[in-house]
Design an enzyme around this catalytic site. Structure first.
Site, PDB file in Angstrom:
ATOM      1  N   MET A  22      10.643 -10.930   3.996  1.00 46.38           N
ATOM      2  CA  MET A  22       9.831  -9.788   3.565  1.00 46.38           C
ATOM      3  C   MET A  22      10.716  -8.795   2.816  1.00 46.38           C
ATOM      4  O   MET A  22      11.908  -8.699   3.065  1.00 46.38           O
ATOM      5  CB  MET A  22       9.203  -9.098   4.776  1.00 46.38           C
ATOM      6  CG  MET A  22       8.211  -9.946   5.548  1.00 46.38           C
ATOM      7  SD  MET A  22       6.652 -10.209   4.668  1.00 46.38           S
ATOM      8  CE  MET A  22       5.925  -8.580   4.797  1.00 46.38           C
ATOM      9  N   PRO A  71      -0.344  -7.131 -11.121  1.00 42.16           N
ATOM     10  CA  PRO A  71       0.491  -7.545 -12.249  1.00 42.16           C
ATOM     11  C   PRO A  71       1.517  -6.482 -12.646  1.00 42.16           C
ATOM     12  O   PRO A  71       2.359  -6.737 -13.514  1.00 42.16           O
ATOM     13  CB  PRO A  71      -0.524  -7.742 -13.377  1.00 42.16           C
ATOM     14  CG  PRO A  71      -1.582  -6.733 -13.081  1.00 42.16           C
ATOM     15  CD  PRO A  71      -1.656  -6.618 -11.566  1.00 42.16           C
ATOM     16  N   GLU A  81       0.819  -1.205   0.000  1.00 36.78           N
ATOM     17  CA  GLU A  81       0.000   0.000   0.000  1.00 36.78           C
ATOM     18  C   GLU A  81       0.856   1.259   0.000  1.00 36.78           C
ATOM     19  O   GLU A  81       0.590   2.214  -0.747  1.00 36.78           O
ATOM     20  CB  GLU A  81      -0.923  -0.002   1.220  1.00 36.78           C
ATOM     21  CG  GLU A  81      -1.990  -1.080   1.211  1.00 36.78           C
ATOM     22  CD  GLU A  81      -1.478  -2.437   1.680  1.00 36.78           C
ATOM     23  OE1 GLU A  81      -2.261  -3.405   1.670  1.00 36.78           O
ATOM     24  OE2 GLU A  81      -0.279  -2.545   2.053  1.00 36.78           O
ATOM     25  N   GLU A  98       4.058  -5.099 -10.986  1.00 38.03           N
ATOM     26  CA  GLU A  98       5.440  -5.360 -10.585  1.00 38.03           C
ATOM     27  C   GLU A  98       6.125  -6.393 -11.477  1.00 38.03           C
ATOM     28  O   GLU A  98       7.244  -6.156 -11.944  1.00 38.03           O
ATOM     29  CB  GLU A  98       5.489  -5.770  -9.119  1.00 38.03           C
ATOM     30  CG  GLU A  98       5.086  -4.654  -8.163  1.00 38.03           C
ATOM     31  CD  GLU A  98       5.034  -5.117  -6.722  1.00 38.03           C
ATOM     32  OE1 GLU A  98       5.672  -6.138  -6.396  1.00 38.03           O
ATOM     33  OE2 GLU A  98       4.353  -4.470  -5.909  1.00 38.03           O
ATOM     34  N   GLU A 117      11.634  -8.606  -0.374  1.00 38.15           N
ATOM     35  CA  GLU A 117      12.550  -9.026  -1.438  1.00 38.15           C
ATOM     36  C   GLU A 117      11.823  -9.389  -2.735  1.00 38.15           C
ATOM     37  O   GLU A 117      12.425  -9.980  -3.624  1.00 38.15           O
ATOM     38  CB  GLU A 117      13.377 -10.230  -0.973  1.00 38.15           C
ATOM     39  CG  GLU A 117      14.365  -9.913   0.132  1.00 38.15           C
ATOM     40  CD  GLU A 117      15.385 -11.025   0.330  1.00 38.15           C
ATOM     41  OE1 GLU A 117      16.577 -10.789   0.056  1.00 38.15           O
ATOM     42  OE2 GLU A 117      14.975 -12.134   0.745  1.00 38.15           O
ATOM     43  N   ARG A 177       2.655 -15.126   0.704  1.00 39.55           N
ATOM     44  CA  ARG A 177       2.200 -13.807   1.159  1.00 39.55           C
ATOM     45  C   ARG A 177       2.529 -13.615   2.637  1.00 39.55           C
ATOM     46  O   ARG A 177       2.874 -12.511   3.064  1.00 39.55           O
ATOM     47  CB  ARG A 177       0.677 -13.703   0.940  1.00 39.55           C
ATOM     48  CG  ARG A 177       0.063 -12.370   1.344  1.00 39.55           C
ATOM     49  CD  ARG A 177       0.472 -11.277   0.409  1.00 39.55           C
ATOM     50  NE  ARG A 177      -0.303 -10.056   0.600  1.00 39.55           N
ATOM     51  CZ  ARG A 177      -0.099  -8.944  -0.080  1.00 39.55           C
ATOM     52  NH1 ARG A 177       0.851  -8.892  -1.003  1.00 39.55           N
ATOM     53  NH2 ARG A 177      -0.832  -7.870   0.134  1.00 39.55           N
TER      54      ARG A 177
END
Length: 432
Positions: free
Chosen positions: A304, A331, A56, A333, A306, A264
């Site tokens: 986290m 999508p 975010e 990234e 990376e 995730r």
């Protein structure tokens, strides 16, 4: 509202334990950061911007940078629910931006925080609907804006079971720009007035591509041949088993194939490791410094921050949250990193974007292990490159057609007022 306060009271013992474990940041969680007097005192009017975590806040960076450029009279306090989000904002080293952990949603903590920072407006990113936070700002006549707003059908159904609270909440939002049309429709159903609805803008479309650590990229590239490496990005429970089944078939056909599995929630690493073993595959654990190889074709990326590294290393990326009904993840990234995109059927969070990518042949939807296995077999290096280039072209076109961050800053300025004009400097008295 009473039921929400009861829930907060019930949660208090657990939050107290979290504070004991997280003592260095306890003052921030209690609203005590930014002292009203002393070194932490705010010298400029502040905007409070809040995002749950890395994703975010990263999507909000273009908005933050444009706001800083247009309004030199303002500073920003950016809050997050996670340490990694806080660290991300600090790593930007942007002038006039302070990073903090968000105060808990207790009225007394919020009043302390607001009293110290005196924010002129609150900007919430995506889906951070904390009632007390919103009400405490609104009752001071300080506008609350929800940008890149996302509301799933499931979340909307939960709010509809509390109609009075939902109406009060939407009534306290001064301006809302949704991430997608479906989310805007759901907020409208909950009671958001038409005059408070802005254009649909996906902030992630304008976020700059994150850069991987150069040393890590150099070290891992020889171990993860790009055209033969699949990234399973931001996977959720229920997705890893079919992904591992499909990859196991691929690995048996091509022993040079590699899988980077990045869940995730890294706390699920032990559970996922058991699934990898059950699939008959060896794995290396990123958090332990493990390295993939012929006997360990799976790298379990239980860390986290990376994801940019994994996208840079993978010729193909399967985007998680889409085999199970989580709405799918961004999508933008993988496309920016030149990684070909695969996804499952559940992409409600980015319906229009994935639709455009699929129609152009820039991405492909699959369902389960069989579909993923067939897609991987057809994606050689040349096809990966073609699809990635096509995806960048499609997404660039969508960005060019959409309103940008300046539209949102215009709305913010309209709500809180433009800065007072700087009086002209007095002329030096002449000698004549």
């Amino acid at each position: 509202m009473l039921s929400y306060r009861i829930l907060l009271s019930l949660a208090a013992p657990g939050l107290a334990l979290l504070l004991l474990r997280d003592r260095p940041f306890a003052r921030e969680r209690l609203g005590l950061s930014g002292a009203a007097n002393g070194p932490g005192r705010v010298q400029q009017p502040a905007i409070w911007l809040h995002g749950a975590s890395n994703g975010e806040l990263a999507s909000a960076r273009p908005l933050i940078e444009r706001l800083l450029a247009r309004r030199p009279d303002l500073c920003i306090v950016a809050t997050s629910n996670s340490r990694t989000g806080r660290a991300l904002v600090e790593s930007w080293a942007l002038p006039r931006v302070s990073a903090r952990l968000a105060p808990y949603d207790y009225r007394w903590a919020l009043r302390l925080f607001i009293g110290r920072w005196q924010p002129r407006a609150l900007i919430l990113i995506e889906s951070e609907l904390w009632p007390n936070r919103i009400f405490e700002m609104a009752r001071r006549d300080r506008p609350v804006l929800l940008l890149g707003a996302r509301l799933s059908a499931r979340s909307a159904a939960r709010w509809q079971r509390m109609p009075a609270l939902a109406r009060r909440l939407t009534g306290a939002i001064a301006y809302l720009s949704a991430q997608d049309p479906a989310s805007m429709d759901r907020f409208a159903t909950l009671g958001l007035p038409p005059e408070r609805r802005g254009p649909v803008i996906d902030l992630k479309a304008f976020a700059p591509a994150a850069r991987p650590d150069a040393d890590d990229l150099k070290a891992l590239a020889p171990l993860l041949p790009r055209a033969r490496t699949l990234l399973a990005a931001s996977t959720h429970e229920g997705e890893e088993a079919p992904i591992l089944e499909a990859f196991a078939r691929r690995w048996r056909a091509d022993p040079q194939a590699r899988l980077v599995l990045a869940p995730r929630h890294p706390r699920r690493a032990a559970q996922i490791a058991a699934l990898i073993e059950r699939a008959g595959l060896g794995h290396a654990l990123r958090s332990n410094g493990g390295l993939p190889g012929s006997e360990r074709p799976v790298l379990l990326a239980d860390t986290m921050g990376e994801m940019a590294l994994w996208y840079a290393l993978a010729g193909v990326s399967f985007i998680g949250g889409s085999l199970v009904d989580k709405g799918g993840h961004t999508p933008f990234e993988p496309a920016a990193a030149g990684s070909a995109i695969l996804h499952g059927p559940h992409v409600a969070n980015f319906t229009a974007v994935y639709g455009a990518l699929d129609r152009a042949g820039a991405a492909e939807g699959v369902a389960g292990a069989d579909g993923l296995s067939a897609a991987l077999a057809a994606l050689d290096g040349a096809e990966q490159t073609r699809r990635a280039a096509c995806a960048r072209e499609v997404l660039a076109g969508l960005r060019a057609e959409a309103p940008g961050p300046d539209t949102l800053i215009d709305a913010l300025e309209g709500l809180m007022g433009a800065p007072a004009p700087t009086p002209p400097a007095e002329k030096e008295p002449g000698n004549g």
